[in-house]
Scaffold this motif. Structure first.
Motif, PDB file in Angstrom:
ATOM      1  N   GLN A 234      54.530  56.399  21.666  1.00 32.50           N
ATOM      2  CA  GLN A 234      53.537  55.307  20.862  1.00 32.50           C
ATOM      3  C   GLN A 234      52.560  54.722  21.835  1.00 32.50           C
ATOM      4  OE1 GLN A 234      55.439  52.477  18.838  1.00 32.50           O
ATOM      5  NE2 GLN A 234      56.959  53.783  17.671  1.00 32.50           N
ATOM      6  N   PHE A 235      52.828  54.540  23.086  1.00 31.36           N
ATOM      7  CA  PHE A 235      51.707  54.065  24.032  1.00 31.36           C
ATOM      8  C   PHE A 235      51.351  54.956  25.239  1.00 31.36           C
ATOM      9  CE2 PHE A 235      54.329  50.698  22.133  1.00 31.36           C
ATOM     10  CZ  PHE A 235      53.160  49.888  21.656  1.00 31.36           C
ATOM     11  N   PRO A 236      50.664  55.906  24.838  1.00 34.14           N
ATOM     12  CA  PRO A 236      50.685  56.936  25.947  1.00 34.14           C
ATOM     13  C   PRO A 236      50.304  56.710  27.189  1.00 34.14           C
ATOM     14  CG  PRO A 236      49.120  57.492  24.132  1.00 34.14           C
ATOM     15  CD  PRO A 236      49.440  56.004  23.908  1.00 34.14           C
ATOM     16  N   ASP A 237      49.861  55.415  27.538  1.00 38.35           N
ATOM     17  CA  ASP A 237      49.527  55.039  29.107  1.00 38.35           C
ATOM     18  C   ASP A 237      50.577  54.378  29.499  1.00 38.35           C
ATOM     19  OD1 ASP A 237      47.030  56.153  29.236  1.00 38.35           O
ATOM     20  OD2 ASP A 237      46.052  54.398  28.558  1.00 38.35           O
ATOM     21  N   ALA A 238      51.678  54.051  28.778  1.00 35.62           N
ATOM     22  CA  ALA A 238      52.796  52.913  29.242  1.00 35.62           C
ATOM     23  C   ALA A 238      53.602  53.904  30.228  1.00 35.62           C
ATOM     24  CB  ALA A 238      53.496  52.674  28.007  1.00 35.62           C
ATOM     25  N   GLN A 239      54.203  52.970  31.068  1.00 35.04           N
ATOM     26  CA  GLN A 239      55.481  53.512  31.924  1.00 35.04           C
ATOM     27  C   GLN A 239      56.636  52.508  31.810  1.00 35.04           C
ATOM     28  OE1 GLN A 239      53.700  54.534  35.680  1.00 35.04           O
ATOM     29  NE2 GLN A 239      52.268  55.740  35.167  1.00 35.04           N
ATOM     30  N   VAL A 240      57.508  52.991  32.149  1.00 36.83           N
ATOM     31  CA  VAL A 240      58.757  52.048  32.346  1.00 36.83           C
ATOM     32  C   VAL A 240      59.624  52.516  33.723  1.00 36.83           C
ATOM     33  CG1 VAL A 240      60.972  51.407  31.391  1.00 36.83           C
ATOM     34  CG2 VAL A 240      59.145  52.171  29.920  1.00 36.83           C
ATOM     35  N   MET A 241      59.840  51.347  34.396  1.00 34.65           N
ATOM     36  CA  MET A 241      60.715  51.461  35.412  1.00 34.65           C
ATOM     37  C   MET A 241      62.202  50.827  35.041  1.00 34.65           C
ATOM     38  SD  MET A 241      58.365  51.500  38.947  1.00 34.65           S
ATOM     39  CE  MET A 241      57.760  49.691  38.615  1.00 34.65           C
ATOM     40  N   SER A 242      63.053  51.397  35.607  1.00 36.08           N
ATOM     41  CA  SER A 242      64.404  50.704  35.392  1.00 36.08           C
ATOM     42  C   SER A 242      65.143  50.549  36.693  1.00 36.08           C
ATOM     43  CB  SER A 242      65.273  51.600  34.335  1.00 36.08           C
ATOM     44  OG  SER A 242      64.669  52.305  33.657  1.00 36.08           O
ATOM     45  N   ARG A 243      66.032  49.627  36.531  1.00 34.88           N
ATOM     46  CA  ARG A 243      66.858  49.359  37.745  1.00 34.88           C
ATOM     47  C   ARG A 243      68.316  48.654  37.252  1.00 34.88           C
ATOM     48  NH1 ARG A 243      65.037  45.533  42.690  1.00 34.88           N
ATOM     49  NH2 ARG A 243      65.809  43.932  41.901  1.00 34.88           N
ATOM     50  N   GLY A 244      69.376  49.126  37.829  1.00 31.16           N
ATOM     51  CA  GLY A 244      70.620  48.888  37.413  1.00 31.16           C
ATOM     52  C   GLY A 244      71.512  49.521  37.866  1.00 31.16           C
ATOM     53  N   THR A 245      72.707  48.955  38.156  1.00 37.28           N
ATOM     54  CA  THR A 245      73.780  49.989  38.923  1.00 37.28           C
ATOM     55  C   THR A 245      74.483  50.900  37.939  1.00 37.28           C
ATOM     56  OG1 THR A 245      74.875  47.600  39.664  1.00 37.28           O
ATOM     57  CG2 THR A 245      76.218  49.601  40.088  1.00 37.28           C
ATOM     58  N   LEU A 246      74.274  50.726  36.672  1.00 34.63           N
ATOM     59  CA  LEU A 246      74.641  51.677  35.608  1.00 34.63           C
ATOM     60  C   LEU A 246      73.933  53.101  35.916  1.00 34.63           C
ATOM     61  CD1 LEU A 246      75.629  52.454  32.746  1.00 34.63           C
ATOM     62  CD2 LEU A 246      73.334  51.752  31.934  1.00 34.63           C
ATOM     63  N   PHE A 247      72.519  53.159  36.376  1.00 35.95           N
ATOM     64  CA  PHE A 247      71.785  54.311  36.588  1.00 35.95           C
ATOM     65  C   PHE A 247      72.664  55.049  37.751  1.00 35.95           C
ATOM     66  CE2 PHE A 247      68.775  51.638  34.468  1.00 35.95           C
ATOM     67  CZ  PHE A 247      68.571  52.463  33.253  1.00 35.95           C
ATOM     68  N   TYR A 248      72.998  54.338  38.760  1.00 37.04           N
ATOM     69  CA  TYR A 248      73.490  54.846  39.890  1.00 37.04           C
ATOM     70  C   TYR A 248      75.015  55.354  39.531  1.00 37.04           C
ATOM     71  CZ  TYR A 248      69.708  53.230  42.806  1.00 37.04           C
ATOM     72  OH  TYR A 248      68.467  53.190  43.293  1.00 37.04           O
ATOM     73  N   SER A 249      75.665  54.549  38.746  1.00 33.15           N
ATOM     74  CA  SER A 249      77.228  55.067  38.674  1.00 33.15           C
ATOM     75  C   SER A 249      77.051  56.356  37.655  1.00 33.15           C
ATOM     76  CB  SER A 249      78.032  53.878  38.152  1.00 33.15           C
ATOM     77  OG  SER A 249      77.386  53.403  36.839  1.00 33.15           O
ATOM     78  N   ASP A 250      76.042  56.100  36.780  1.00 30.26           N
ATOM     79  CA  ASP A 250      76.114  57.483  35.887  1.00 30.26           C
ATOM     80  C   ASP A 250      75.694  58.754  36.602  1.00 30.26           C
ATOM     81  OD1 ASP A 250      75.847  58.859  33.369  1.00 30.26           O
ATOM     82  OD2 ASP A 250      73.591  58.893  33.853  1.00 30.26           O
ATOM     83  N   TYR A 251      74.614  58.644  37.590  1.00 26.05           N
ATOM     84  CA  TYR A 251      74.236  59.668  38.398  1.00 26.05           C
ATOM     85  C   TYR A 251      75.335  60.064  39.110  1.00 26.05           C
ATOM     86  CZ  TYR A 251      71.867  62.357  41.943  1.00 26.05           C
ATOM     87  OH  TYR A 251      71.497  63.315  42.857  1.00 26.05           O
ATOM     88  N   ALA A 252      76.126  59.395  39.693  1.00 17.89           N
ATOM     89  CA  ALA A 252      77.254  59.926  40.457  1.00 17.89           C
ATOM     90  C   ALA A 252      78.497  60.592  39.738  1.00 17.89           C
ATOM     91  CB  ALA A 252      78.069  58.615  41.255  1.00 17.89           C
ATOM     92  N   SER A 253      78.723  59.819  38.464  1.00 18.13           N
ATOM     93  CA  SER A 253      79.714  60.719  37.614  1.00 18.13           C
ATOM     94  C   SER A 253      79.071  61.952  37.254  1.00 18.13           C
ATOM     95  CB  SER A 253      80.333  59.816  36.526  1.00 18.13           C
ATOM     96  OG  SER A 253      79.184  59.353  35.562  1.00 18.13           O
ATOM     97  N   GLN A 254      77.925  62.070  36.783  1.00 19.61           N
ATOM     98  CA  GLN A 254      77.377  63.221  36.293  1.00 19.61           C
ATOM     99  C   GLN A 254      77.490  64.327  37.753  1.00 19.61           C
ATOM    100  OE1 GLN A 254      76.364  64.420  33.280  1.00 19.61           O
ATOM    101  NE2 GLN A 254      77.072  62.375  33.092  1.00 19.61           N
ATOM    102  N   GLN A 255      77.134  64.059  38.734  1.00 17.86           N
ATOM    103  CA  GLN A 255      77.081  64.894  39.836  1.00 17.86           C
ATOM    104  C   GLN A 255      78.588  65.372  39.937  1.00 17.86           C
ATOM    105  OE1 GLN A 255      76.156  63.191  43.836  1.00 17.86           O
ATOM    106  NE2 GLN A 255      74.125  64.409  43.670  1.00 17.86           N
ATOM    107  N   ALA A 256      79.569  64.462  39.966  1.00 15.71           N
ATOM    108  CA  ALA A 256      81.003  64.804  40.355  1.00 15.71           C
ATOM    109  C   ALA A 256      81.350  65.711  39.163  1.00 15.71           C
ATOM    110  CB  ALA A 256      81.921  63.454  40.204  1.00 15.71           C
ATOM    111  N   LYS A 257      80.971  65.503  37.908  1.00 16.63           N
ATOM    112  CA  LYS A 257      81.347  66.315  36.591  1.00 16.63           C
ATOM    113  C   LYS A 257      80.603  67.746  36.819  1.00 16.63           C
ATOM    114  CE  LYS A 257      81.389  63.866  32.520  1.00 16.63           C
ATOM    115  NZ  LYS A 257      80.603  63.377  31.412  1.00 16.63           N
ATOM    116  N   HIS A 258      79.562  67.669  37.565  1.00 17.41           N
ATOM    117  CA  HIS A 258      79.028  68.927  37.745  1.00 17.41           C
ATOM    118  C   HIS A 258      79.800  69.891  38.729  1.00 17.41           C
ATOM    119  CE1 HIS A 258      75.974  71.593  40.060  1.00 17.41           C
ATOM    120  NE2 HIS A 258      75.609  71.834  38.948  1.00 17.41           N
ATOM    121  N   ASP A 259      79.883  69.008  39.910  1.00 13.92           N
ATOM    122  CA  ASP A 259      80.765  69.547  40.970  1.00 13.92           C
ATOM    123  C   ASP A 259      82.200  70.119  40.569  1.00 13.92           C
ATOM    124  OD1 ASP A 259      78.762  68.942  42.675  1.00 13.92           O
ATOM    125  OD2 ASP A 259      79.996  67.546  43.813  1.00 13.92           O
ATOM    126  N   VAL A 260      82.662  69.387  39.648  1.00 11.41           N
ATOM    127  CA  VAL A 260      84.112  69.785  39.380  1.00 11.41           C
ATOM    128  C   VAL A 260      84.010  70.810  38.290  1.00 11.41           C
ATOM    129  CG1 VAL A 260      86.149  68.775  37.811  1.00 11.41           C
ATOM    130  CG2 VAL A 260      85.046  67.719  39.523  1.00 11.41           C
TER     131      VAL A 260
END
Lengths: 776, 201
Positions: A234-260
Motif C-alpha cells: 500500500q505504501f511502497p516507500d514505507a518501512q516498519v521496525m519492530s521490537r518486543g520479547t515476542l520476536f526473540y522467543s519466537d525465533y528461539a522456539s523456531q530454532q529449537a523446533k528446527h534443531d529437534v
C-alpha cells in the motif's frame, strides 16, 4: 553351575517382571505429570532463580511479565513526514486479537485531558525545577514567571496567568519535555528522524493475555509479517521496525523446533541404518528403541517429578543421552551376535555385566556431578541423564536376556579392519606411541590458544535483522532494552515513593559524575513530598503577587488547596501514559518502581549506591549472568578435575600404578582433544563446553572399561565401541549442526572428545587378552 | 520558438527585478554580524496594560543569537548550534543541549531561522507569503504548519529591508507581540573578544 542356572533364571524372571512393574509405574507418573508440565526455552532461566537479589518475587515477576508483553513499532513513510502509513499500521494492529492497548498518536482529546489533569492537580504535581525555584521564599519562581510573561515566544496567555499564576502546569510541562526522549511531537505522533533523513513514527502496544505459548507466538509473528508485506504494497516507500520479547522467543522456539526436527530425524535414520547394517536384523532396532524409549520415559518422568518443568535445553541434550543409553544395548547385542552360538543369553550377560555396571556407575557419577551446579536447567539435565541411563541399563539387564533368543549369530563384520587396528596398537610403535603423542601435541597446542568467553550474549546467536532493528529503535528513541535498572520497592505505595525520592539525588549526582548517561524516574511525588511542596507554594504565592504588581500586573490569589495525587489516581489518569510500565502495586499494597538507566559505565558502582539505600536494588541482568557463568565455569572445571582424579585413583587401586595410569590416559587425551577442537574451530571456552567435557569423560570411561573388561574379548569390545561411537556421533554429533551456538559448541567438544577417546581406548587393553584379538 | 524564448526572458527579468525571499536570505547571509537594539511590546488579553521591554540583540552568522533584555529586568538568552542558555537575575543559567532535548531545540533552530531568513527551515515549518513592498521593503507572513507552533501562533510576520526591522507575533489566544529593531550595526564584521565571550559555554 548347571544346578544353579534354574534358580538363576528364576531370579532373572522375577527381575523382568519387577522391572515391568516399575516401568508401568513410570508411565502412569508421566501421564499424570505431563499435562501440568511447562516447557521453558529461555537460556536465562537455566540460571538461578535468585538472580534479581532481594526484590520481592511478586514484584520482580510482575515487572518481568509486563515487560515481556510490550511491543513497539516504528513506521516510516519515507523522507517526507506523512502519518498515513503509521495510521494504517495502527488500524491494522488494533484489529489483531492478540494485541491490546495499541497506541499511536496522542489524540487532541487526550491532550486536553492531559492538560486538564495537570491543571486540576497542579499543586500535587510539582517538578524538580519548580521545586528548587520555590525554595527560599519563591523569589526565583517570581522571576521565572516574569521572564515567561515577557518572552515573546513563550505563548503565555492571559487565561493561563489568571488560572495558574504560579505557572505550575507550565513548569511541569517544560520539565517533562526535558526528560522526554529524543523524539518530537508532530501532529500528536512521536516522530524521530534518522541520519538518512527518514521520518519514523512510534507506536506501541501490549500482547493480550498473561502467558503466550509457542504456538500463539508463532501465529502472532506470522500475522505481523503478513501485515508488513501488506503495508509495503500500500505504501511502497514505507518501512516498519519492530521490537518486543515476542520476536526473540519466537525465533528461539523456531530454532529449537528446527534443531529437534532436522537433527532428530538425522539421528533416528543414522542410528537405525547403522544397527541394521551391523546386526542384519530388525530386532536390535526394536531393542535399542525400547531401551532408549524407557530411558527417555524414566528421564522425563523423574525430571518432571523433581522439578515440575523441563527446559528446552535439557530436552535437546536428552537426545544425546538417548544415544548414550543405546550403547548398553549395543554392547550386549554385539556380545550375543559374536558369541551367541557358544553361550546362553544369561552367560553372555554375566560376561558383559561387570563392564556394563562399572561403566554405568562411572557415567552416572560423571552426570551427577552436574547436580551440584545451582542452575535449574543443568540440574534437570543431571537428573534426566542419571535416571534415563539407569533405566536404560536396567532394561538391558532385566529384559534382554529373554529378548535375544534366536537373534542371528554371525562373525564380526569388517573383522580384518578391526583386527588390523588392534594389531597395529600391539605391534606398531608408530601407532602405539605416535597416536597418543600426536594427540597430546594437538591438545596442548589447542589448549594454549583456547580463549575463555563467559559473555552470555555470545551463547545465543541472535538473529541479525532483529538485533539491527533493535539497535536502530534504540538510537531513534533513546530507549534501550539494556535491562539495566534500579528496582525500588516498599511495603506501601507511599513508602516506595519516599524511597524513590531518596534515590533521585543519588541518580542526579551519578549522572553528573558520568557514571550513567540518563535515567527515567516516574514523575510522581509521595504524599509527604506533596505536603512539603504545598508549604513552599503557600510561602511563595505572596512574593509572586508582589513582584507581579511591581511590574504593573495584577493577578488573583492562586488556589493553594491540597491536590493530592495518589498512585491510584495517577495510574488511572492520562498523564501516566508512557510511565505506567514503571510502577506496580500488588493487591496487598506492596509496590515497586523501575528506574531504567542507560549509558551505564560502572555497574558495580551503581550496585554499591543501591546497597546504601533501603528498598533499592540494582539490576544488571547481563553482568550478573556473565559473573555467574564464569563462576560456575570455574566450579565445573574444578569438579571435572576432581572427577578425573577420582577415576584415576580407582583405576590405580584396581589395576596397579602402571596400567591404572595408562587407562586414565585415554580420558585425559579425549578431554584435551575436545578442548583443542573447540579452540581450532574458533569457539571460546564457556560453561557449556565444560558440560560437554563432563560427558566426554563419562563416555570415554565406557570405552576404556569395555576394553579393560577381563572377561571380554578385544575384538568384540572394539566392535561394540565402534558401533557405540558411531551411534553417539549420529546423536551428539548432530548437535554440531545446531543453530544455537551454545549447543553447537557443546556438540563440537563432545564429538571430537569421544572420537579421541575411541582412538586411544586400546591403550587400556588388559595384558592377558593382548594378542587374543589375532586368534578370534 | 522565438516567442517562447522571449517569454522566458521576460519571466526571468521580471523575477530578477522583484525582491524574493532568497534575495533576503542572501542579503542577510552577507552580514556576518549584526547588532541592534530591540523594543518589545507584548499585549496579553485580559491584562490592562501591555508589557514593554527592551535590550540589545546580536546575530552572528557563525555563532548564533544573543538576546539580552535590559529593561525592566535583566534576562539573557544565548542560542548556538548545540546549546541554549537562559540566565535571569541571580539564578544559575539554564542550559539545554541539542542532544538532550531535540524537541525543545527544534524551536531554537526556528528562532535563529527567523532572524537569518533561513528558507529551508522556514519552509519546513511554515507556509509563507512573501511580498515586495517596494523601495527595498519586504514583508514575509508565516503561518505555522507543524505542532507545537500551530498551537501557539496564528501568524508570524517579518518586515525589513537590508536588515530585519520588525517581527510581529499573533498568538492563537488573541495575544500580540511586536518587536522592533533599530540602530543596526554591522561593523565590525567580526565579533569582538567581549562578544565572543557571550557564546562561550
Amino acid at each position: 553351575m548347571k544346578s544353579s542356572s534354574a534358580s538363576l533364571s528364576d531370579v532373572y524372571r522375577r527381575l523382568a517382571w519387577g522391572w515391568l512393574a516399575v516401568v508401568s509405574l513410570l508411565v502412569v507418573l508421566l501421564a499424570l505429570l505431563l499435562p501440568r508440565a511447562r516447557l521453558d526455552s529461555s537460556v536465562l532461566s537455566l540460571l538461578p532463580a535468585s538472580s534479581l537479589g532481594k526484590v520481592p518475587p511478586q514484584i520482580e515477576n510482575g515487572f518481568l511479565q509486563r515487560l515481556d508483553k510490550q511491543m513497539m513499532w516504528m513506521v516510516s513513510p519515507g523522507n517526507q513526514p506523512d502519518a498515513a502509513a503509521a495510521q494504517w499500521w495502527q488500524t491494522q494492529l488494533q484489529q489483531q486479537p492478540f494485541l491490546q492497548d495499541v497506541q499511536g498518536p496522542m489524540e487532541a482529546k487526550s491532550q486536553q485531558e492531559w492538560g486538564k489533569f495537570y491543571f486540576e492537580n497542579r499543586n500535587g504535581l510539582l517538578d524538580n525545577q519548580t521545586r528548587s525555584r520555590l525554595q527560599n521564599g519563591g523569589e526565583a519562581q517570581a522571576q521565572w514567571v516574569l521572564s515567561q510573561l515577557y518572552s515573546a515566544f513563550s505563548g503565555v496567555s492571559g487565561k493561563e496567568l489568571t488560572n495558574d499564576p504560579l505557572m505550575l502546569v507550565r513548569g511541569s510541562q517544560l520539565a517533562l519535555q526535558q526528560t522526554a526522549s529524543q523524539m518530537r511531537l508532530q501532529n500528536g505522533w512521536l516522530v524521530a528522524r534518522d541520519k538518512q533523513g527518514r521520518y519514523w513514527y512510534l507506536l506501541h502496544g501490549e500482547l493480550k493475555g498473561s502467558s503466550f505459548d509457542m504456538q500463539q507466538g508463532r501465529v502472532a509473528v506470522e500475522q505481523l509479517r503478513a501485515l508488513q508485506q501488506k503495508l509495503k504494497s500500500q505504501f511502497p516507500d514505507a518501512q516498519v521496525m519492530s521490537r518486543g520479547t515476542l520476536f526473540y522467543s519466537d525465533y528461539a522456539s523456531q530454532q529449537a523446533k528446527h534443531d529437534v526436527s532436522t537433527l532428530g530425524l538425522a539421528t533416528v535414520i543414522g542410528v537405525l541404518l547403522l544397527v541394521l547394517l551391523v546386526f542384519r536384523s530388525l530386532r536390535p532396532l526394536l531393542l535399542c528403541a525400547t531401551s532408549v524409549a524407557i530411558g527417555a520415559l524414566a528421564g522425563t518422568a523423574i525430571t518432571l517429578l523433581c522439578f515440575g518443568e523441563l527446559h528446552l535445553m535439557t530436552l535437546v541434550m536428552s537426545m544425546s543421552i538417548v544415544g548414550v543409553s543405546a550403547d548398553y544395548t549395543l554392547y550386549y547385542l554385539t556380545e550375543r551376535m559374536v558369541h551367541g552360538a557358544q553361550n546362553s543369553p544369561s552367560a553372555s550377560l554375566r560376561k558383559v555385566l561387570p563392564a556394563l555396571l562399572l561403566a554405568l556407575a562411572t557415567t552416572v557419577i560423571a552426570y551427577l556431578i552436574m547436580i551440584l551446579a545451582p542452575f535449574p536447567g543443568i540440574r534437570q539435565l543431571a537428573v534426566f541423564a542419571a535416571s534415563g541411563l539407569i533405566a536404560s541399563c536396567l532394561t538391558v539387564v532385566c529384559w534382554y536376556p529373554f529378548a535375544v533368543r534366536g537373534l542371528p549369530v554371525r562373525p564380526v563384520p569388517c573383522s580384518r579392519l578391526l583386527n588390523g587396528w588392534l594389531n597395529a596398537w600391539q605391534n606398531n610403535k608408530a601407532v602405539r606411541f605416535g597416536i597418543p603423542l600426536a594427540l597430546l601435541f594437538i591438545s596442548l597446542a589447542g589448549i594454549v590458544s583456547l580463549k575463555i568467553n563467559d559473555d552470555i550474549a555470545s551463547f545465543q546467536a541472535l538473529p541479525q535483522d532483529l538485533v539491527r532493528e533493535e539497535q536502530a529503535i534504540t538510537a531513534l528513541t533513546g530507549q534501550g532494552m539494556d535491562q539495566k535498572w534500579f528496582v525500588v520497592y516498599g511495603e506501601t505505595a507511599e513508602q516506595t515513593l519516599q524511597r524513590l525520592e531518596k534515590l533521585a539525588p543519588v541518580l542526579a549526582s551519578a549522572q553528573k559524575n558520568k557514571l550513567i548517561d540518563s535515567y527515567r524516574l516516574i514523575p510522581l511525588a509521595s504524599l509527604e513530598q506533596q505536603q512539603a511542596d504545598l508549604r513552599l507554594l503557600r510561602e511563595a504565592a505572596p512574593v509572586l503577587q508582589k513582584r507581579l504588581a511591581e511590574s504593573g500586573i495584577t493577578v488573583s490569589a492562586p488556589n493553594l488547596q491540597q491536590m493530592a495525587v495518589t498512585p491510584e489516581l495517577w495510574q488511572k489518569s492520562v498523564i501516566s501514559s508512557g510511565w505506567r510500565l514503571l510502577w506496580l502495586t500488588l493487591p496487598d499494597g506492596k509496590s515497586g518502581a523501575l528506574v531504567p538507566v542507560s549509558g551505564v559505565r560502572d555497574s558495580a558502582a551503581l550496585a554499591g549506591l543501591a546497597a546504601k539505600l533501603p528498598g533499592v536494588s540494582w539490576v544488571d541482568r547481563k553482568v550478573m549472568f556473565n559473573e555467574l557463568f564464569s563462576h560456575f565455569r570455574s566450579l565445573l572445571a574444578g569438579l571435572l578435575a576432581a572427577a578425573v582424579a577420582a577415576i584415576a585413583l580407582s583405576y590405580v587401586l584396581r589395576l596397579g600404578v602402571k596400567r591404572g595410569l595408562l587407562s586414565v590416559l585415554p580420558s585425559l587425551l579425549s578431554l584435551g582433544g575436545g578442548l583443542a577442537a573447540l579452540a581450532f574451530s574458533g569457539h571460546a571456552l564457556n560453561l557449556f563446553s565444560l558440560l560437554a567435557l563432563v560427558l566426554v569423560l563419562g563416555i570415554g570411561i565406557n570405552y576404556t572399561l569395555f576394553f579393560s573388561n577381563p572377561r571380554g574379548t578385544a575384538l568384540t569390545s572394539l566392535l561394540a565401541i565402534s558401533v557405540a561411537l558411531l551411534t553417539t556421533l549420529f546423536t551428539l554429533g548432530m548437535l554440531v549442526f545446531s543453530q544455537t551456538q551454545a549447543i553447537a559448541s557443546f556438540g563440537i567438544v563432545l564429538s571430537c572428545g569421544i572420537f579421541c577417546a575411541f582412538l586411544t581406548a586400546p591403550l587400556a587393553l588388559p595384558p592377558s587378552t593382548q594378542g587374543k584379538g589375532k586368534r578370534e | 520558438m522565438n516567442k517562447i524564448f522571449l517569454m522566458a526572458l521576460l519571466l526571468i527579468s521580471f523575477t530578477v527585478s522583484a525582491i524574493t525571499l532568497d534575495d533576503v536570505q542572501r542579503s542577510f547571509a552577507s552580514q556576518p554580524v549584526v547588532r541592534a537594539k530591540f523594543q518589545q511590546e507584548r499585549q496579553i488579553s485580559g491584562m490592562a496594560q501591555p508589557l514593554h521591554s527592551s535590550g540589545e540583540v546580536l546575530i552572528a552568522k557563525s555563532k548564533g543569537l544573543w538576546w539580552q533584555q535590559q529593561h525592566p529586568f535583566p534576562m539573557t538568552l544565548v542560542l548556538d548550534d548545540s546549546h541554549m542558555a537562559q540566565k535571569m537575575g541571580t539564578q544559575p543559567p539554564q542550559i539545554i543541549t541539542a542532544d538532550s532535548n531535540p524537541q525543545m531545540f527544534q524551536f531554537n533552530h526556528l528562532l535563529r531561522a527567523l532572524f537569518q531568513a533561513d528558507r529551508k527551515v522556514l519552509d519546513e515549518n511554515f507556509s509563507s507569503v512573501f511580498t515586495d513592498q517596494g523601495k527595498g521593503q519586504w514583508q514575509l507572513v508565516l503561518t505555522p504548519t507543524t505542532t507545537p507552533l500551530d498551537k501557539l501562533f496564528s501568524t508570524i510576520t517579518l518586515q525589513g529591508d537590508k536588515y530585519l526591522k520588525r517581527i510581529a507575533l499573533n498568538d492563537l489566544q488573541g495575544d500580540f507581540t511586536e518587536i522592533i529593531f533599530s540602530n543596526h550595526r554591522p561593523e565590525p564584521r567580526k565579533l569582538t573578544n567581549e562578544e565572543q565571550q557571550r557564546f562561550a559555554f
